[in-house]
Enzyme design. Structure first.
Site, PDB file in Angstrom:
ATOM      1  N   CYS A  80       0.829  -1.219   0.000  1.00 54.42           N
ATOM      2  CA  CYS A  80       0.000   0.000   0.000  1.00 54.42           C
ATOM      3  C   CYS A  80       0.856   1.259   0.000  1.00 54.42           C
ATOM      4  CB  CYS A  80      -0.868   0.072   1.248  1.00 54.42           C
ATOM      5  SG  CYS A  80      -1.983  -1.280   1.434  1.00 54.42           S
ATOM      6  N   ASP A 112       2.388   2.441   2.780  1.00 56.68           N
ATOM      7  CA  ASP A 112       2.635   3.024   4.105  1.00 56.68           C
ATOM      8  C   ASP A 112       2.557   1.989   5.221  1.00 56.68           C
ATOM      9  OD1 ASP A 112      -0.131   2.922   3.842  1.00 56.68           O
ATOM     10  OD2 ASP A 112      -0.367   5.090   3.750  1.00 56.68           O
ATOM     11  N   CYS A 118      -4.273   8.600   5.341  1.00 56.87           N
ATOM     12  CA  CYS A 118      -3.053   8.513   6.159  1.00 56.87           C
ATOM     13  C   CYS A 118      -3.383   8.685   7.644  1.00 56.87           C
ATOM     14  CB  CYS A 118      -2.044   9.578   5.753  1.00 56.87           C
ATOM     15  SG  CYS A 118      -1.405   9.349   4.096  1.00 56.87           S
ATOM     16  N   CYS A 142       4.414   8.626   2.999  1.00 53.71           N
ATOM     17  CA  CYS A 142       4.530   9.952   2.396  1.00 53.71           C
ATOM     18  C   CYS A 142       4.574  11.026   3.481  1.00 53.71           C
ATOM     19  CB  CYS A 142       3.341  10.193   1.484  1.00 53.71           C
ATOM     20  SG  CYS A 142       1.777  10.204   2.362  1.00 53.71           S
TER      21      CYS A 142
END
Lengths: 389, 138
Positions: free
Chosen positions: B36, B38, B105, B61
């Site tokens: 994915c 992360d 996130c 990120c």
């Protein structure tokens, strides 16, 4: 702060000469006429546009009548696909392309599939090269068009276009190449390449944005792309973007003269940058072919860290680059190109693309070689994929 | 601001708080996967049901790093019960917003926290966090 632009594959700054060549056509006291008008205002603009067309044609060794002005690379790609497929659809309905094309090819291909056309998406090898024999093997008597990019925008691999063209010879199949990353940057000669159609975009080689062209070899059966005007031999209606065309003409004229210098300058910088990165940073890989690659392109996968976080850190230090990480896209899918060359998703997420250009210097490369390893170290210290020693 | 991030996000991205691993943590959370793009690990030190220290390691990120950093700040000093009320929405609000495409996130940060509390509860009471399932994708 030092500013180092290394994203020339995204766009290039227009040359001062290009801007100067455009200005008379944006001036109320000079040449603002519509090239289709019969009066002197229009005819002056017409003469200028045709002069620019000759310069564009000269850069790629084409006849000026084979150049159709467009708004850029995306339009040229759409035009090539739709134009050929719809003009030949009574007999043929098949396109052959690759998995690593720009979305300006892939998205129209998916659209055409929904309209009933069939598309073969060829694989590439680990360096991003298409096998010409696979292209040949995919041809059927229904194949109307083969579309394969001249060089990949992300990993920089240069495809064997001339070799593929030889295998297609006599098969009754049109051959298009997306040359957006090569025109004005490496030698592009439509006769040597053996293509019927070729797309290019001015802003990738120091011309203005909003101007591009499609080379259409004489005799190619094409449907018009925009209806509603007689312009461009009725192939693309719409009043010509005269300032953009003049800028593109100038960019082509300068590229033709400057090409050997550009290639030498960028190849030297590219090799210094890629060798430096591979030497200084552990667990880093160069993506794309080691030698059959664009002089401007250094694309690397840095293990254990993510691309957008590298990009942002570089930006904070004045260095502009690009990434194939999902986190920089709205789809959250990592780069289709890196997946197609067999990179696992985590390496695709960790890719950074440096693309060099005329304003870059050795000092810029030294600056990147100083800054980038520190950023990698900082992010790796934060990464759960790196275990504490 | 770069990539549409707020100044707060960029501050936490540039100077992330509480980065690193922890010796003998009382709870460890691990969520996400490299496919994915992360992964977040969270380490908690808990005394008398109060989180006295939180640390993190994140692969991801700018938004993933900033949300990780922010959530460790938000939960330090809070009781477990209070910390469980820190949602992804509170993290987004504390960061002065996230671009729409980056909202997921913050779910990663919330999940990492819950995963760490779940681990702590399993270790101390033998029973994990009631009704909690990590999201499969972030």
């Amino acid at each position: 702060m030092r500013q180092v632009y290394m994203d020339y594959a995204a766009t290039t700054p227009p040359l001062p000469e290009v801007v100067e060549a455009m200005l008379p056509y944006l001036d109320e006291k000079r040449v603002f006429g519509n090239p289709s008008s019969l009066h002197s205002f229009g005819q002056e603009a017409r003469a200028a546009v045709e002069e620019a067309r000759a310069k564009v044609a000269a850069l790629i060794n084409a006849d000026p009548r084979e150049i159709v002005f467009t708004s850029g690379g995306t339009e040229s790609d759409n035009f090539a696909l739709h134009g050929v497929l719809y003009a030949n659809k009574d007999k043929k309905d098949h396109i052959i392309t690759t998995k690593i094309e720009h979305s300006a090819i892939l998205a129209p291909c998916r659209f055409l599939e929904k309209q009933g056309f069939k598309v073969t998406y060829l694989n590439v090898d680990k360096d991003g090269l298409v096998d010409p024999e696979e292209v040949k093997a995919a041809i059927t008597d229904k194949t109307a068009l083969v579309s394969i990019m001249h060089a990949n925008n992300e990993i920089g691999t240069i495809e064997p276009i001339a070799e593929i063209a030889k295998l297609l010879n006599g098969k009754g199949v049109y051959f298009h190449t997306d040359a957006v990353q090569t025109v004005g940057q490496i030698n592009v000669d439509v006769k040597e390449l053996g293509v019927d159609l070729l797309s290019a975009s001015a802003h990738k080689f120091y011309g203005p944005k909003g101007a591009g062209f499609l080379y259409i070899k004489k005799g190619t059966r094409m449907k018009a792309f925009m209806l509603g005007g007689e312009q461009e031999q009725r192939r693309r209606g719409s009043t010509e973007n005269v300032p953009g065309i003049m800028g593109m003409g100038k960019a082509c004229e300068i590229a033709k003269i400057d090409l050997p210098n550009r290639i030498k300058h960028l190849t030297d910088l590219r090799d210094k940058l890629s060798q430096g990165l591979l030497k200084i940073i552990p667990d880093i890989h160069l993506n794309g072919h080691p030698t059959k690659r664009l002089p401007k392109n250094v694309d690397v996968s840095v293990q254990f860290i993510e691309g957008e976080s590298m990009l942002l850190n570089l930006d904070l230090e004045g260095i502009a680059v690009s990434t194939g990480s999902a986190c920089s896209s709205s789809t959250l899918e990592p780069s289709h190109v890196l997946l197609a060359i067999g990179k696992p998703p985590e390496e695709a997420h960790g890719s950074i693309r440096f693309t060099l250009g005329r304003l870059n210097t050795e000092a810029d490369v030294d600056y990147v070689l100083d800054i980038f390893p520190k950023i990698v170290e900082k992010l790796r210290a934060m990464s759960p994929l790196v275990r504490r020693k | 601001m770069a990539a549409g991030y707020s100044e707060k996000v960029m501050d936490h991205f540039r100077h992330p708080r509480n980065v690193g691993e922890m010796e003998n943590p009382d709870g460890i959370g691990h969520v996400g996967n490299p496919t994915c793009g992360d992964i977040m690990e969270m380490y908690l030190r808990v005394k008398d049901k109060v989180i006295t220290e939180a640390k993190f390691k994140t692969f991801g990120c700018g938004a993933a790093i900033a949300t990780s950093s922010m959530i460790t700040e938000l939960i330090t000093g809070k009781t477990l019960e209070e910390a469980l009320k820190v949602s992804n929405k509170s993290v987004i609000a504390a960061l002065d917003g996230l671009p729409p495409v980056k909202q997921h996130c913050s779910v990663l940060a919330e999940d990492a926290l819950k995963s760490a509390i779940d681990d702590y509860l399993k270790k101390t009471t033998g029973k994990g966090l009631e009704g909690w399932q990590p999201h499969n994708e972030h």
